[in-house]
Motif scaffolding. Structure first.
Motif, PDB file in Angstrom:
ATOM      1  N   UNK A   1       0.699  -1.277   0.337  1.00 43.31           N
ATOM      2  CA  UNK A   1      -0.201  -0.059  -0.181  1.00 43.31           C
ATOM      3  C   UNK A   1       0.895   1.075   0.038  1.00 43.31           C
ATOM      4  N   UNK A   2       1.029   1.842  -0.789  1.00 40.60           N
ATOM      5  CA  UNK A   2       1.376   2.960  -1.195  1.00 40.60           C
ATOM      6  C   UNK A   2       0.222   4.242  -0.903  1.00 40.60           C
ATOM      7  N   UNK A   3       0.780   5.399  -0.116  1.00 45.32           N
ATOM      8  CA  UNK A   3      -0.312   6.120  -0.081  1.00 45.32           C
ATOM      9  C   UNK A   3       0.759   7.741   0.929  1.00 45.32           C
TER      10      UNK A   3
ATOM     11  N   UNK B   1       3.962   6.444   2.630  1.00 47.41           N
ATOM     12  CA  UNK B   1       3.919   5.844   3.036  1.00 47.41           C
ATOM     13  C   UNK B   1       3.709   4.557   2.411  1.00 47.41           C
ATOM     14  N   UNK B   2       5.226   3.120   2.706  1.00 52.87           N
ATOM     15  CA  UNK B   2       4.671   2.440   2.138  1.00 52.87           C
ATOM     16  C   UNK B   2       4.750   1.451   3.341  1.00 52.87           C
ATOM     17  N   UNK B   3       3.652   0.406   2.581  1.00 58.01           N
ATOM     18  CA  UNK B   3       3.402  -0.810   3.770  1.00 58.01           C
ATOM     19  C   UNK B   3       2.969  -1.801   3.000  1.00 58.01           C
ATOM     20  N   UNK B   4       3.471  -2.791   3.567  1.00 51.44           N
ATOM     21  CA  UNK B   4       3.601  -4.173   3.191  1.00 51.44           C
ATOM     22  C   UNK B   4       2.539  -4.880   4.704  1.00 51.44           C
ATOM     23  N   UNK B   5       1.566  -5.537   3.823  1.00 54.66           N
ATOM     24  CA  UNK B   5       0.224  -5.988   4.360  1.00 54.66           C
ATOM     25  C   UNK B   5       0.594  -7.544   4.949  1.00 54.66           C
ATOM     26  N   UNK B   6       1.076  -7.611   6.289  1.00 52.07           N
ATOM     27  CA  UNK B   6       1.426  -9.503   6.554  1.00 52.07           C
ATOM     28  C   UNK B   6       0.120 -10.097   6.802  1.00 52.07           C
ATOM     29  N   UNK B   7       0.851 -11.548   6.987  1.00 48.01           N
ATOM     30  CA  UNK B   7      -0.087 -12.451   7.174  1.00 48.01           C
ATOM     31  C   UNK B   7      -0.948 -12.470   8.329  1.00 48.01           C
ATOM     32  N   UNK B   8      -0.617 -11.914   9.376  1.00 47.37           N
ATOM     33  CA  UNK B   8      -1.304 -11.519  10.114  1.00 47.37           C
ATOM     34  C   UNK B   8      -2.770 -10.548  10.292  1.00 47.37           C
ATOM     35  N   UNK B   9      -3.052  -9.862   8.572  1.00 42.49           N
ATOM     36  CA  UNK B   9      -4.233  -8.332   8.837  1.00 42.49           C
ATOM     37  C   UNK B   9      -3.230  -7.338   9.103  1.00 42.49           C
ATOM     38  N   UNK B  10      -1.915  -7.131   9.350  1.00 43.68           N
ATOM     39  CA  UNK B  10      -1.682  -6.001   9.946  1.00 43.68           C
ATOM     40  C   UNK B  10      -0.254  -6.117   8.147  1.00 43.68           C
TER      41      UNK B  10
ATOM     42  N   UNK C   1      15.003  11.694  11.525  1.00 53.26           N
ATOM     43  CA  UNK C   1      14.247  12.290   9.730  1.00 53.26           C
ATOM     44  C   UNK C   1      12.845  11.576  10.382  1.00 53.26           C
ATOM     45  N   UNK C   2      11.441  11.900   8.773  1.00 56.19           N
ATOM     46  CA  UNK C   2      10.525  11.500   9.230  1.00 56.19           C
ATOM     47  C   UNK C   2      11.067   9.697   8.129  1.00 56.19           C
ATOM     48  N   UNK C   3      11.571  10.057   7.336  1.00 59.77           N
ATOM     49  CA  UNK C   3      12.162   8.440   6.818  1.00 59.77           C
ATOM     50  C   UNK C   3      12.568   7.419   7.857  1.00 59.77           C
ATOM     51  N   UNK C   4      12.361   7.981   8.529  1.00 58.27           N
ATOM     52  CA  UNK C   4      13.082   6.765  10.216  1.00 58.27           C
ATOM     53  C   UNK C   4      11.616   6.550  10.913  1.00 58.27           C
ATOM     54  N   UNK C   5      10.376   6.678  10.564  1.00 57.22           N
ATOM     55  CA  UNK C   5       9.283   6.570  11.033  1.00 57.22           C
ATOM     56  C   UNK C   5       8.269   5.114  10.664  1.00 57.22           C
ATOM     57  N   UNK C   6       7.946   4.689  12.027  1.00 52.88           N
ATOM     58  CA  UNK C   6       7.348   3.661  11.407  1.00 52.88           C
ATOM     59  C   UNK C   6       6.032   3.606  11.694  1.00 52.88           C
ATOM     60  N   UNK C   7       4.865   3.253  10.464  1.00 48.87           N
ATOM     61  CA  UNK C   7       3.444   3.333  10.372  1.00 48.87           C
ATOM     62  C   UNK C   7       3.290   1.821  10.750  1.00 48.87           C
ATOM     63  N   UNK C   8       2.279   1.339  11.446  1.00 46.75           N
ATOM     64  CA  UNK C   8       1.206   0.420  11.591  1.00 46.75           C
ATOM     65  C   UNK C   8      -0.399   0.583  11.577  1.00 46.75           C
ATOM     66  N   UNK C   9      -0.826  -0.125  10.255  1.00 48.40           N
ATOM     67  CA  UNK C   9      -2.677  -0.104  10.601  1.00 48.40           C
ATOM     68  C   UNK C   9      -2.502  -1.916  11.024  1.00 48.40           C
ATOM     69  N   UNK C  10      -3.738  -1.543  11.824  1.00 47.57           N
ATOM     70  CA  UNK C  10      -4.410  -2.488  12.229  1.00 47.57           C
ATOM     71  C   UNK C  10      -5.717  -2.348  12.087  1.00 47.57           C
ATOM     72  N   UNK C  11      -6.786  -3.169  12.801  1.00 53.86           N
ATOM     73  CA  UNK C  11      -8.017  -2.917  12.920  1.00 53.86           C
ATOM     74  C   UNK C  11      -8.677  -1.911  14.139  1.00 53.86           C
ATOM     75  N   UNK C  12      -7.922  -1.297  14.698  1.00 52.14           N
ATOM     76  CA  UNK C  12      -7.559  -0.678  16.229  1.00 52.14           C
ATOM     77  C   UNK C  12      -7.695   0.490  15.599  1.00 52.14           C
ATOM     78  N   UNK C  13      -6.507   0.781  14.339  1.00 52.60           N
ATOM     79  CA  UNK C  13      -6.021   2.083  13.811  1.00 52.60           C
ATOM     80  C   UNK C  13      -5.044   1.876  13.961  1.00 52.60           C
ATOM     81  N   UNK C  14      -3.862   3.527  13.660  1.00 51.87           N
ATOM     82  CA  UNK C  14      -2.846   3.845  12.622  1.00 51.87           C
ATOM     83  C   UNK C  14      -1.996   4.548  13.647  1.00 51.87           C
TER      84      UNK C  14
END
Length: 382
Positions: free
Chosen positions: A212-214, A226-235, A356-369
């Motif tokens: 996902x790229x957004x 942000x570039x996120x990869x979806x895991x097998x765990x749905x996160x 720098x912001x390129x060191x920030x990690x993003x996680x998206x779960x059913x509970x939010x971001x």
């Protein structure tokens, strides 16, 4: 294809390659083949050279500058105030832009960052003029591209332009934040609008291992890709890519009107070590949004001095900052303390080395971001 059109496309590809945004031969072939001007047949708006608030005036195809401008590496506004197209205006208009053709360097940078491969199925959120959709079609084929647009008129114009250019992807009119579950799962999802919170529906509609790229944004208007990869765990997990990427925020996530401002005479007042002008810095403002995601910022001139006001309309909270010599004070009211939260978060980020912001990690779960940074990044800068 006229010689003028071809020459302009080749020149654009050369510029994008020289700038480092266009990095691979397959995407270069798409830029050379897809005629951007076909997606701007309805014209575009340019800022008028006049004092005061930005006014916009139309540039239509009968203007001798139109064709060349279509191949500038610039974002071109194509809609004002949600309904007004360039052909609707004679003279100037003072309303806010609501749709545009994104500058080509950002379009191709994002397509390169999307890391598509042959036979990948892509869901694009935000068709806009359809130019980036056309590039995807050229690269992957029509059957592998689905594009969503919330505005029916914008989608209709894109459909016409894509047809003129020889492409026929699946175009869907609807709320892109809900995605298009009928076509899921997708290998890639790309959003050409900003989001304050990345919808979990996008994660659900992207296959495990998919990308996902957004652009993550906020109501203080600092944003990053942000570039996120979806895991097998749905996160979905990933990082910000840096570069101060900016898009119009998705319409359902736009801030509410401020309406009647709160009475800022009352409230708790104290000195603050964090100056209001710290928010003029892009990275600091992004970090501040993590603490006060629904705050809006404005400036007031009262009694001969400037006050910087943050308002969270939904929560009914506010903070007013003013400078007296070398000292900044903050006065706060409502059920939350906006500036306390911002001050604490920014102070911690700076103590950790202001990574720098390129060191920030993003996680998206059913509970939010969530967006976090690591102390391991101390001393690093973007």
């Amino acid at each position: 294809m006229s010689d003028d059109d071809k020459a302009l496309r080749l020149a654009l590809a050369e510029r994008l390659e020289a700038s480092g945004h266009l990095r691979t031969g397959l995407w270069r072939a798409a830029v050379e083949a897809v005629p951007r001007h076909e997606f701007l047949r309805g014209g575009f708006f340019e800022p008028a050279d006049s004092p005061g608030p930005t006014a916009w005036r139309p540039v239509l195809p009968d203007d001798r500058r139109w064709l060349g401008r279509c191949y500038d590496d610039a974002s071109l506004v194509t809609q004002i105030a949600g309904t007004i197209a360039p052909r609707d205006i004679r003279g100037e208009i003072l309303r806010e832009p609501t749709s545009s053709s994104t500058l080509p360097s950002l379009v191709v940078r994002m397509l390169e960052d999307l890391q598509v491969e042959e036979r990948h199925r892509v869901l694009e959120i935000g068709t806009g003029t359809g130019y980036s959709t056309g590039l995807l079609c050229h690269r992957l084929g029509d059957d592998f591209v689905t594009s969503m647009e919330v505005d029916p008129e914008v989608s209709t114009r894109a459909r016409t332009a894509l047809g003129q250019a020889g492409y026929a992807p699946l175009l869907v009119v609807g709320d892109g934040l809900a995605g298009h579950p009928d076509g899921a799962p997708y290998d890639r999802l790309i959003a050409t609008c900003g989001v304050t919170d990345l919808p979990y529906t996008w994660v659900e509609q992207t296959r495990p291992g998919g990308i996902i790229l957004a652009t993550l944004s906020g109501w203080l208007y600092s944003s990053e890709l942000a570039r996120l990869t979806v895991g097998e765990d749905g996160i979905a997990r990933g990082r910000l890519l840096d570069g101060q990427t900016s898009f119009m925020i998705a319409r359902p996530q736009l801030p509410p009107p401020l309406g009647l401002l709160p009475d800022i005479e009352d409230g708790e007042e104290r000195a603050t070590p964090l100056a209001a002008d710290a928010l003029d810095d892009w990275n600091t403002r992004f970090v501040a949004q993590l603490a006060a995601s629904r705050a809006q910022r404005l400036t007031l001139n009262r009694d001969g001095r400037t006050e910087h006001l943050l308002v969270d309309v939904d929560a009914g909270a506010w903070a007013a900052l003013a400078q007296d010599g070398d000292t900044w004070t903050v006065r706060q009211g409502g059920p939350a303390r906006l500036w306390d939260d911002i001050e604490e978060t920014v102070t911690q980020w700076r103590a950790d080395g202001a990574p720098g912001l390129n060191h920030c990690e993003v996680t998206v779960t059913p509970a939010g971001q969530t967006v976090t940074w690591s102390r391991a990044c101390i001393g690093s800068r973007s």
